[in-house]
Design a protein around this motif. Structure first.
Motif, short mmCIF file in Angstrom:
data_model
loop_
_atom_site.label_atom_id
_atom_site.label_comp_id
_atom_site.label_asym_id
_atom_site.label_seq_id
_atom_site.Cartn_x
_atom_site.Cartn_y
_atom_site.Cartn_z
N UNK A 257 9.99 -58.63 -23.51
CA UNK A 257 10.92 -59.62 -23.11
C UNK A 257 10.97 -60.62 -24.10
N UNK A 258 9.87 -61.07 -24.90
CA UNK A 258 9.85 -62.21 -25.61
C UNK A 258 10.67 -61.86 -26.89
N UNK A 259 10.86 -60.73 -27.40
CA UNK A 259 11.63 -60.67 -28.72
C UNK A 259 12.73 -59.66 -28.57
N UNK A 260 13.20 -59.53 -27.54
CA UNK A 260 14.40 -58.69 -27.01
C UNK A 260 15.83 -59.55 -27.77
N UNK A 261 16.45 -58.85 -28.41
CA UNK A 261 17.68 -59.58 -29.13
C UNK A 261 18.78 -59.67 -28.15
N UNK A 262 19.55 -60.68 -28.17
CA UNK A 262 20.63 -60.98 -27.18
C UNK A 262 21.70 -59.61 -27.45
N UNK A 263 22.23 -59.24 -26.37
CA UNK A 263 23.15 -58.11 -26.25
C UNK A 263 24.45 -58.46 -26.81
N UNK A 264 25.47 -57.49 -27.37
CA UNK A 264 26.60 -57.73 -27.82
C UNK A 264 27.57 -57.22 -26.97
N UNK A 265 28.82 -57.82 -26.67
CA UNK A 265 29.99 -57.28 -26.15
C UNK A 265 30.99 -56.93 -27.09
#
Length: 441
Positions: A257-265
């Motif tokens: 979780x600490x390095x999960x990139x923000x998702x893109x819509x």
């Protein structure tokens, strides 16, 4: 003015920035009805869209700025002055989310945490889609806010239920999950005919929550692959959260979780970066299935998670990360036609970013212990320019800068905390007309 026809008034006022036009509603009842009509809104959108198309790359590159909401929340605003001139030129119209409450007020912001202590107390921007933001008071909060940062209007979403025992969970923690937000576009522009249509009623949105798969720490480090997993979706039409068992033929895995990139819509779909590939989910048209897009051939998978970013530029999905062979070598790929194989990626840029000096470190942005944070001295991709495909946003230590990878020109635009999970840098490509808040049944 009273002698002018409605058609002529629409033609005149459609050339104004939207906030200036909205203020004119107070002139008379006639102006209120005229400027609230969808015909006027469509004409205004078309006019400013045409102006935007005629801007050259150099003009487009300048039409943006970095806005600090707090020490850890920063927005990259793309502000065509012909649409949002009052916001970009008037310092009194500072971009803020303080209307959501004290947690979003930069005045209540405190110094960075001690090394190793996460920012659990602070607000989080979960996603951005078609002019609306999804926010929470803290990373582990179950209550969401949907808001329009231009009109400063918001609504609360029914809190998501706690995870059930045995659900894809890890420590039953809402902070350890993938989250995404999608809202239908308020208007649609037909490029061939230059016709604009606005959604008069029935605008919908979705909130997607994918808990991390249960497993040991070691399993999380190398990723867990699942072909079926539970996804919790909020439907604005019903006002309820619904759990879906989603199938993924090729399987997907998620990283720490600490390095999960923000998702893109983009295009009505959500794109999540996993440990091994990109998960694509369409909660509007295919809520029971998801697809996988493999990383580009020759890319470093670990570096994509750690230094990379997925985003949208010039209407297409972009992926960028730094190389493990050379810490300053950045690559940018474009996804062609959303193809779910390596052949769908096209390498656009492969450029060495200039080395940074000691001025990239700011003492006031270090942790309370005054020591260097984890990841010090690492280049990271932070975002993409929505209109200029050659411009990419980077961070090195505390310095935030952008580079034109075609002209190889690089410029500092600001500074922010260095820890990957303690700084949110969200790119907002503001719409040509504010998106009204959808109603929740």
């Amino acid at each position: 003015m009273e002698k002018l026809s409605d058609d002529l008034l629409v033609e005149i006022y459609s050339r104004l920035a939207y906030k200036t036009a909205v203020r004119c509603k107070s002139i008379s009842k006639r102006f209120l009805n005229l400027l609230s009509n969808h015909i006027f809104i469509e004409r205004s959108i078309l006019h400013h869209h045409t102006l935007l198309l005629h801007m050259n790359d150099e003009e487009r590159e300048k039409e943006w700025r970095l806005c600090s909401l707090s020490r850890r929340n920063k927005l990259v605003l793309f502000l065509p002055n012909n649409v949002h001139d009052d916001l970009s030129l008037n310092p009194q119209n500072h971009f803020s989310l303080s209307f959501l409450g004290p947690k979003f007020d930069p005045k209540s912001d405190e110094s960075p945490p001690r090394l190793g202590k996460p920012y659990n107390k602070y607000s989080k921007i979960v996603g951005y889609s078609n002019g609306l933001l999804l926010c929470k008071k803290s990373p582990h909060e179950r209550l969401y806010f949907v808001c329009n940062p231009l009109t400063k209007k918001s609504l609360k979403v029914v809190p998501i239920a706690p995870l059930r025992r045995g659900q894809n969970q890890r420590k039953n923690n809402l902070g350890h999950a993938l989250e995404g937000f999608l809202c239908e576009p308020y208007y649609n522009i037909e490029e061939n005919t230059n016709r604009v249509s606005v959604t008069i009623q029935g605008l919908r949105f979705r909130i997607v929550h994918i808990p991390f798969f249960k497993g040991t720490t070691c399993e999380f480090l190398r990723g867990i692959t699942k072909s079926k997993f539970e996804v919790v979706v909020f439907f604005s039409e019903t006002g309820e959260w619904t759990t879906k068992l989603v199938s993924c033929t090729d399987g997907s895995s998620f990283t720490q979780p600490s390095i999960v990139s923000d998702p893109v819509a983009h295009g009505g779909k959500l794109y999540f970066i996993g440990e091994e590939n990109i998960l694509v989910y369409d909660p509007f048209r295919n809520e029971n299935e998801c697809n996988i897009i493999e990383f580009p051939s020759g890319s470093d998978r670990r570096n994509i998670c750690y230094t990379g970013r997925i985003g949208v530029s010039c209407g297409t999905i972009r992926l960028s990360s730094f190389s493990s062979l050379s810490s300053s070598l950045v690559k940018v790929w474009e996804l062609k036609n959303d193809q779910e194989n390596n052949n769908g990626w096209c390498l656009l840029h492969e450029v060495c970013v200039p080395e940074q000096d000691e001025s990239s470190v700011r003492d006031e942005l270090r942790g309370r212990d005054g020591v260097y944070e984890v990841g010090y001295g690492v280049f990271r991709v932070r975002g993409f320019h929505p209109y200029n495909g050659d411009v990419v946003l980077f961070q090195f230590n505390h310095r935030i800068f952008y580079g034109n990878l075609k002209t190889k020109e690089f410029h500092t635009i600001g500074y922010g905390t260095q820890l990957y999970y303690s700084l949110q840098l969200v790119s907002l490509d503001l719409p040509l007309w504010p998106t009204p808040l959808p109603s929740i049944q």
